[in-house]
Design a protein around this motif. Structure first.
Motif, short mmCIF file in Angstrom:
data_model
loop_
_atom_site.label_atom_id
_atom_site.label_comp_id
_atom_site.label_asym_id
_atom_site.label_seq_id
_atom_site.Cartn_x
_atom_site.Cartn_y
_atom_site.Cartn_z
N THR A 1 30.73 83.17 34.25
CA THR A 1 30.75 84.57 34.65
C THR A 1 29.44 85.21 34.20
N GLN A 2 28.78 85.90 35.11
CA GLN A 2 27.49 86.51 34.82
C GLN A 2 27.60 88.03 34.84
N GLY A 3 26.59 88.69 34.28
CA GLY A 3 26.50 90.14 34.37
C GLY A 3 27.26 90.90 33.31
N LEU A 4 27.51 90.29 32.16
CA LEU A 4 28.25 90.95 31.09
C LEU A 4 27.36 91.60 30.05
N GLY A 5 26.04 91.51 30.23
CA GLY A 5 25.10 91.99 29.22
C GLY A 5 25.26 93.45 28.83
N GLY B 1 20.12 84.08 25.92
CA GLY B 1 18.81 84.06 26.56
C GLY B 1 18.41 82.61 26.75
N GLY B 2 17.68 82.35 27.77
CA GLY B 2 17.29 80.97 28.01
C GLY B 2 18.43 80.14 28.56
N THR B 3 18.42 78.85 28.25
CA THR B 3 19.39 77.93 28.82
C THR B 3 20.37 77.36 27.81
N SER C 1 46.95 82.90 24.98
CA SER C 1 46.09 83.14 23.83
C SER C 1 45.07 84.19 24.23
N VAL C 2 44.86 85.17 23.35
CA VAL C 2 43.91 86.26 23.62
C VAL C 2 42.80 86.21 22.59
N MET C 3 41.55 86.34 23.05
CA MET C 3 40.39 86.39 22.18
C MET C 3 39.62 87.67 22.50
N MET C 4 39.31 88.46 21.49
CA MET C 4 38.52 89.69 21.67
C MET C 4 37.09 89.43 21.20
N LEU C 5 36.14 89.70 22.07
CA LEU C 5 34.72 89.56 21.75
C LEU C 5 34.12 90.96 21.66
N SER C 6 33.26 91.18 20.68
CA SER C 6 32.66 92.50 20.50
C SER C 6 31.21 92.36 20.08
N LYS C 7 30.39 93.28 20.58
CA LYS C 7 28.99 93.32 20.16
C LYS C 7 28.79 94.22 18.93
N GLY D 1 26.37 87.22 25.21
CA GLY D 1 25.23 87.50 26.08
C GLY D 1 25.67 87.88 27.49
N ASP D 2 24.75 87.81 28.42
CA ASP D 2 25.00 88.18 29.81
C ASP D 2 25.96 87.22 30.49
N ASN D 3 25.97 85.95 30.10
CA ASN D 3 26.79 84.92 30.74
C ASN D 3 27.79 84.35 29.75
#
Length: 131
Positions: free
Chosen positions: A19-23, A53-55, A72-78, A104-106
């Motif tokens: 999935t892309q575009g999460l940045g 960033g990068g590959t 199962s639920v996982m919460m991610l936060s910046k 990151g974005d992906n």
């Protein structure tokens, strides 16, 4: 839906879609929905990776070993305190853990199925991003 699959009766280790575009998002909730199992000793180990960033992909979250239909639920936060030490980014996190590094974005799904050649699972991974 980030990823959905039914394995075909063999031990499987694979990588799902990206999935892309999460940045621009501040948080993301990942739901792993194991809906069906079959065969001998079916288990699911599901991991979430990101690119900063990068590959290079870095593992940031992992479910506990799932046995039988469950979620199962996982919460991610910046929102991570500056200077937080998170350990080696070169290794997968422990089962049931989320690495406090944001994302990151992906993001992508990696998974491993079963401890037996006849293990089968059906599961879907959902992602909900929160701005």
């Amino acid at each position: 839906t980030l990823f959905s699959t039914t394995t075909a009766g063999t031990q499987t280790t694979s990588t799902g879609t990206t999935t892309q575009g999460l940045g621009a998002m501040a948080q993301a909730m990942i739901l792993v929905d194991l809906t069906a199992t079959g065969g001998t000793d079916p288990t699911l180990d599901c991991l979430i990776d990101t690119q900063f960033g990068g590959t290079v992909w870095t593992n940031i979250a992992r479910t506990t070993l799932m046995v039988g239909p469950q979620q199962s639920v996982m919460m991610l936060s910046k929102d991570v305190a500056p200077g937080t030490v998170v350990g080696s980014a070169n290794a997968d996190v422990a089962a049931g853990a989320v690495r406090a590094v944001g994302f990151g974005d992906n993001i992508r799904v990696r998974y491993s199925v079963g401890s037996n050649a006849t293990s089968q699972v059906s599961f879907t991974v959902y992602v909900s991003a929160i701005g």
